[in-house]
Design an enzyme around this catalytic site. Sequence first.
Site, PDB file in Angstrom:
ATOM      1  N   LYS A  53      19.433  17.274 -20.612  1.00 47.38           N
ATOM      2  CA  LYS A  53      18.364  18.278 -20.753  1.00 47.38           C
ATOM      3  C   LYS A  53      17.134  17.868 -19.949  1.00 47.38           C
ATOM      4  O   LYS A  53      16.505  18.692 -19.298  1.00 47.38           O
ATOM      5  CB  LYS A  53      18.024  18.479 -22.241  1.00 47.38           C
ATOM      6  CG  LYS A  53      19.127  19.248 -22.973  1.00 47.38           C
ATOM      7  CD  LYS A  53      18.983  19.228 -24.489  1.00 47.38           C
ATOM      8  CE  LYS A  53      20.241  19.837 -25.118  1.00 47.38           C
ATOM      9  NZ  LYS A  53      20.289  19.795 -26.567  1.00 47.38           N
ATOM     10  N   GLN A  97      16.744  17.414 -31.154  1.00 43.67           N
ATOM     11  CA  GLN A  97      18.185  17.231 -30.959  1.00 43.67           C
ATOM     12  C   GLN A  97      18.889  17.051 -32.308  1.00 43.67           C
ATOM     13  O   GLN A  97      18.487  16.211 -33.111  1.00 43.67           O
ATOM     14  CB  GLN A  97      18.440  16.012 -30.056  1.00 43.67           C
ATOM     15  CG  GLN A  97      19.892  15.797 -29.712  1.00 43.67           C
ATOM     16  CD  GLN A  97      20.480  16.929 -28.868  1.00 43.67           C
ATOM     17  OE1 GLN A  97      19.863  17.385 -27.911  1.00 43.67           O
ATOM     18  NE2 GLN A  97      21.671  17.391 -29.218  1.00 43.67           N
ATOM     19  N   ASP A 120      15.481  26.464 -28.743  1.00 41.55           N
ATOM     20  CA  ASP A 120      16.887  26.447 -29.177  1.00 41.55           C
ATOM     21  C   ASP A 120      17.224  27.748 -29.916  1.00 41.55           C
ATOM     22  O   ASP A 120      18.395  28.077 -30.088  1.00 41.55           O
ATOM     23  CB  ASP A 120      17.134  25.262 -30.125  1.00 41.55           C
ATOM     24  CG  ASP A 120      17.930  24.144 -29.462  1.00 41.55           C
ATOM     25  OD1 ASP A 120      18.557  24.401 -28.409  1.00 41.55           O
ATOM     26  OD2 ASP A 120      17.930  23.022 -30.004  1.00 41.55           O
TER      27      ASP A 120
END
Length: 287
Positions: A53, A97, A120
Amino acid sequence: MTAQIIDGNALARQIRADVAHRTAALKAAGIAPSLAIILVGDDPASQVYTRHKVNDSIETGLHAALERYPVNLPEADLLRRIDVLNQDPTVHAILVQLPLPGHMDSGKVIQAIAPDKDVDGFNVASAGALMVGRPGFRPCTPYGCMKMLEAIGCELKGKHAVVIGRSNIVGKPMALMLLAQNATVTICHSATRDLKALTRQADVVVAAVGKRKMLSADMVKPGAVVIDVGMNRTEQGKLCGDVDFDGVKEVAGWITPVPGGVGPMTRAMLLVNTLEAAERSASNRGH
Ligand code: NDP
């Protein structure tokens, strides 16, 4: 019949080029799109994902900062850090995460992210926005699948789409996005009776289960579009999806490979969401 391959790598490359272009324009206007990534603990897979990422962001000109914390970080400290990032106008996007260590309540942590930075798309505000058709961040994996369908010119209106899997991060948002495009959607799960009878009717099948070869050729209608979200390993440790690719490609009209399908698209859509977070913040500030 041999299916045409939907090349996720090639499409992701195009998307990254577009993100790079728009990022450069935003930077020229004095705004540097910035993503904060939080990693708690030292799960090896999470370390790989967060590194990707960061690298993807840097390659497209986005700023990405990886914050690493020890596995025993108290939840309250993490919540406080998210609050600081929420308030920081130079940070446009926040990603925590997953999975988090067992002592943390993931739902609570995800909820702490401000909805306008939730790239997200996992928090309840983002899910609600998708549900009622309002602007908001779409979870990257189903968003990437939609981009693949768009790229092949798949007109979804009136089509029957079958989504196998009903998780909050893939199956459910996928079904809602297909519905928003006027597909007739069936959601299947582990208690679905006669899955094959349903998938055989489908013009579009999205497999998001996590079981190798669970979608076989006899379950697919000739000419259907098959999107394979699954990420599994063969006995030899090779990455594979949920679809029996060799069999299904002889029946389907279009198919995504694993690797090189949904995976790269998921990564690309995080960049799109990050850029859009910065673009929205800029337009709210009158840039
Ligand atoms: P979950 O484990 O959260 O969900 C799996 C779903 O599959 C559940 O809804 C479950 O039903 C359903 N299911 C399980 N067995 C069957 C069955 N025999 N028939 C029909 N449905 C079944 O997984 P995720 O949604 O998080 O991920 C799904 C897959 O996608 C995984 O392989 C994951 O690694 C991969 N993935 C890939 C990404 C990418 O970028 N390519 C990103 C995210 C995930 P029930 O709800 O009843 O238990």
